[in-house]
Design a protein around this motif. Structure first.
Motif, short mmCIF file in Angstrom:
data_model
loop_
_atom_site.label_atom_id
_atom_site.label_comp_id
_atom_site.label_asym_id
_atom_site.label_seq_id
_atom_site.Cartn_x
_atom_site.Cartn_y
_atom_site.Cartn_z
N LEU A 53 0.80 -1.22 0.00
CA LEU A 53 0.00 0.00 0.00
C LEU A 53 0.84 1.28 0.00
O LEU A 53 0.37 2.33 -0.45
N LEU A 54 2.05 1.21 0.51
CA LEU A 54 2.87 2.43 0.57
C LEU A 54 3.10 2.98 -0.84
O LEU A 54 3.32 2.22 -1.77
N PRO A 55 3.02 4.30 -0.98
CA PRO A 55 3.33 4.89 -2.29
C PRO A 55 4.82 4.67 -2.60
O PRO A 55 5.62 4.49 -1.68
N LYS A 56 5.15 4.71 -3.88
CA LYS A 56 6.55 4.46 -4.30
C LYS A 56 7.53 5.37 -3.58
O LYS A 56 8.58 4.95 -3.13
N TRP A 57 7.14 6.66 -3.48
CA TRP A 57 8.07 7.63 -2.91
C TRP A 57 8.38 7.39 -1.44
O TRP A 57 9.29 7.99 -0.88
N ALA A 58 7.65 6.48 -0.80
CA ALA A 58 7.97 6.17 0.59
C ALA A 58 9.16 5.23 0.70
O ALA A 58 9.77 5.09 1.76
N GLU A 59 9.51 4.59 -0.41
CA GLU A 59 10.63 3.63 -0.42
C GLU A 59 10.56 2.65 0.74
O GLU A 59 11.55 2.43 1.45
N ASP A 60 9.37 2.08 0.93
CA ASP A 60 9.13 1.07 1.97
C ASP A 60 9.32 1.55 3.40
O ASP A 60 9.36 0.75 4.32
N ASP A 61 9.44 2.85 3.59
CA ASP A 61 9.66 3.39 4.93
C ASP A 61 8.39 4.10 5.43
O ASP A 61 8.09 5.21 5.01
N LEU A 62 7.68 3.43 6.32
CA LEU A 62 6.44 3.99 6.84
C LEU A 62 6.68 5.33 7.54
O LEU A 62 5.87 6.26 7.45
N TYR A 117 -10.80 4.46 9.34
CA TYR A 117 -9.72 3.98 8.47
C TYR A 117 -9.30 2.55 8.82
O TYR A 117 -8.84 1.82 7.95
N THR A 118 -9.53 2.14 10.07
CA THR A 118 -9.29 0.73 10.41
C THR A 118 -10.28 -0.15 9.64
O THR A 118 -9.89 -1.14 9.02
N SER A 119 -11.55 0.24 9.64
CA SER A 119 -12.50 -0.64 8.96
C SER A 119 -12.30 -0.63 7.45
O SER A 119 -12.48 -1.64 6.78
N GLN A 120 -11.86 0.50 6.90
CA GLN A 120 -11.51 0.50 5.46
C GLN A 120 -10.36 -0.48 5.20
O GLN A 120 -10.40 -1.27 4.25
N LEU A 121 -9.33 -0.44 6.04
CA LEU A 121 -8.17 -1.29 5.80
C LEU A 121 -8.49 -2.77 6.01
O LEU A 121 -7.84 -3.64 5.42
N LEU A 122 -9.50 -3.05 6.82
CA LEU A 122 -9.89 -4.45 7.01
C LEU A 122 -10.48 -5.06 5.73
O LEU A 122 -10.59 -6.27 5.62
N THR A 123 -10.82 -4.23 4.77
CA THR A 123 -11.33 -4.76 3.49
C THR A 123 -10.19 -5.08 2.53
O THR A 123 -10.43 -5.54 1.41
N TYR A 124 -8.96 -4.85 2.95
CA TYR A 124 -7.81 -5.11 2.08
C TYR A 124 -7.87 -6.54 1.56
O TYR A 124 -8.08 -7.47 2.34
N ASN A 125 -7.70 -6.71 0.27
CA ASN A 125 -7.74 -8.05 -0.35
C ASN A 125 -9.11 -8.73 -0.28
O ASN A 125 -9.20 -9.93 -0.46
N ASN A 134 -9.42 4.51 -1.48
CA ASN A 134 -8.00 4.44 -1.80
C ASN A 134 -7.30 4.00 -0.51
O ASN A 134 -7.10 4.79 0.41
N LEU A 135 -6.95 2.73 -0.44
CA LEU A 135 -6.43 2.19 0.82
C LEU A 135 -5.03 2.70 1.14
O LEU A 135 -4.60 2.61 2.29
N THR A 136 -4.33 3.22 0.16
CA THR A 136 -3.06 3.89 0.45
C THR A 136 -3.34 5.10 1.34
O THR A 136 -2.70 5.29 2.37
N GLU A 137 -4.35 5.88 0.96
CA GLU A 137 -4.70 7.03 1.79
C GLU A 137 -5.22 6.58 3.15
O GLU A 137 -4.90 7.19 4.18
N SER A 138 -6.00 5.50 3.18
CA SER A 138 -6.50 5.00 4.47
C SER A 138 -5.33 4.68 5.40
O SER A 138 -5.37 5.01 6.58
N LEU A 139 -4.30 4.04 4.85
CA LEU A 139 -3.13 3.69 5.66
C LEU A 139 -2.40 4.95 6.15
O LEU A 139 -2.05 5.06 7.33
N LEU A 140 -2.21 5.91 5.25
CA LEU A 140 -1.48 7.11 5.64
C LEU A 140 -2.25 7.92 6.69
O LEU A 140 -1.66 8.49 7.61
N PHE A 141 -3.57 7.94 6.56
CA PHE A 141 -4.37 8.61 7.60
C PHE A 141 -4.27 7.84 8.92
O PHE A 141 -4.03 8.42 9.98
#
Ligand SMILES: *[C@@H]1O[C@H](CO)[C@@H](O)[C@H](O)[C@H]1NC(C)=O
Ligand SMILES: *[C@@H]1O[C@H](CO)[C@@H](O)[C@H](O)[C@H]1NC(C)=O
Ligand SMILES: *[C@@H]1O[C@H](CO)[C@@H](O)[C@H](O)[C@H]1NC(C)=O
Ligand SMILES: *[C@@H]1O[C@H](CO)[C@@H](O)[C@H](O)[C@H]1NC(C)=O
Ligand SMILES: [Zn+2]
Length: 255
Positions: A53-62, A117-125, A134-141
């Protein structure tokens, strides 16, 4: 020096001498410290999802995207009430009474946002995934709000906007109380104890999680009542910490 200013300085001197409990005060560094630590503690499954879910520009760093929610506050005007909770000048919190925005719309506060945002992310997959959010935004929020809700003055009194209308001195600079807790306490600790090295502070906190605080970790990880997130517990702890520490000794506003 006026009596009022003196009182506030004393309050802050005594505050500074206290060793800080686990995690407090969130400017950019505070948020990034929280996210760096969180990322090392994820289950394998969660770590994979975060990576996806992390955007590319995060380079895997939360840690690098943990302040994104502050950056979009103005672009996404609707999101700005989601960073805090106001209580009616009382040292307790109730979801029904306090979790609303200025127009009184229910659930629009940081506790409501964490549930959202927790319940949005629980729908992942799942089938519901992709369609709606947009679950990327859900994660960042979510990762940002988990930090905010633990900053005592993000669950503060409506009357002073969580310490934003209270002027104090932090050493030689004039600041509002809220900013002291968001940023100054952390930056000063970094400078004094870790040679201005954020990673040193992260390591020290992680060592404490492994040793000093090990017996508390289970309690942090599990939520009562079978819930995945328990923001109401964090908010109740927050307003209590605000009264016991952040507001303590700060009695009047001098302008
Ligand atoms: C829930 O998330 C959606 C998508 O970002 C947003 O439009 C809505 O305002 C959020 N509500 C709360 C209470 O967080
Ligand atoms: C999801 O949100 C991120 C961050 O705002 C953005 O970079 C990305 O383009 C969005 N993805 C889609 C499919 O809209
Ligand atoms: C680690 O825990 C000890 C004992 O509670 C405390 O004095 C110290 O300040 C803690 N360090 C950090 C970085 O939180
Ligand atoms: C928690 O969930 C488990 C399994 O889903 C269920 O058996 C149990 O009754 C639930 N407990 C509560 C307090 O809801
Ligand atoms: Zn915030």
């Amino acid at each position: 020096m006026g009596e009022c200013r003196m009182q506030k300085m004393l309050a802050f001197l005594s505050l500074m001498l206290v060793t800080l409990p686990p995690i407090y005060g969130w400017g950019t560094d505070g948020h990034s410290i929280i996210c760096k630590i969180a990322q090392t503690r994820l289950s394998e499954e969660a770590a994979d999802a975060v990576k996806q879910l992390l955007p590319k520009w995060a380079e895997d760093d939360l840690g690098s995207v943990c302040s994104w929610a502050d950056q979009v506050k103005f672009r996404y005007r609707w999101s700005s009430p989601l960073h805090f909770i106001n209580t009616p000048e009382t040292c307790s919190y109730q979801y029904k009474r306090d979790c609303k925005d200025e127009d009184g719309e229910a659930g629009r506060c940081v506790a409501g946002a964490i549930n959202n945002y927790t319940s949005q992310l629980l729908t992942y997959n799942s089938a519901a995934d992709k369609a709606e959010y947009n679950l990327t935004e859900s994660l960042l929020f979510l990762v940002h709000f988990m930090g905010d809700i633990h900053q005592p003055l993000h669950v503060g009194f409506a009357s002073d906007k969580g310490g934003n209308t209270i002027d104090v001195h932090w050493y030689k600079t004039k600041q509002v109380l809220h900013h002291v807790w968001d940023t100054n306490i952390i930056e000063t600790a970094e400078e004094r104890f870790y040679n201005s090295n954020v990673d040193g502070m992260v390591d020290a906190i992680q060592q404490n999680i492994t040793n000093e605080w090990a017996d508390q970790v289970k309690r942090w990880e599990t939520c009562s009542l079978n819930k995945t997130a328990c923001p109401d517990i964090y908010a109740s702890e927050g307003i209590k910490a605000a009264c016991d520490w952040a507001y303590k000794g700060v009695k009047e506003v001098c302008t």
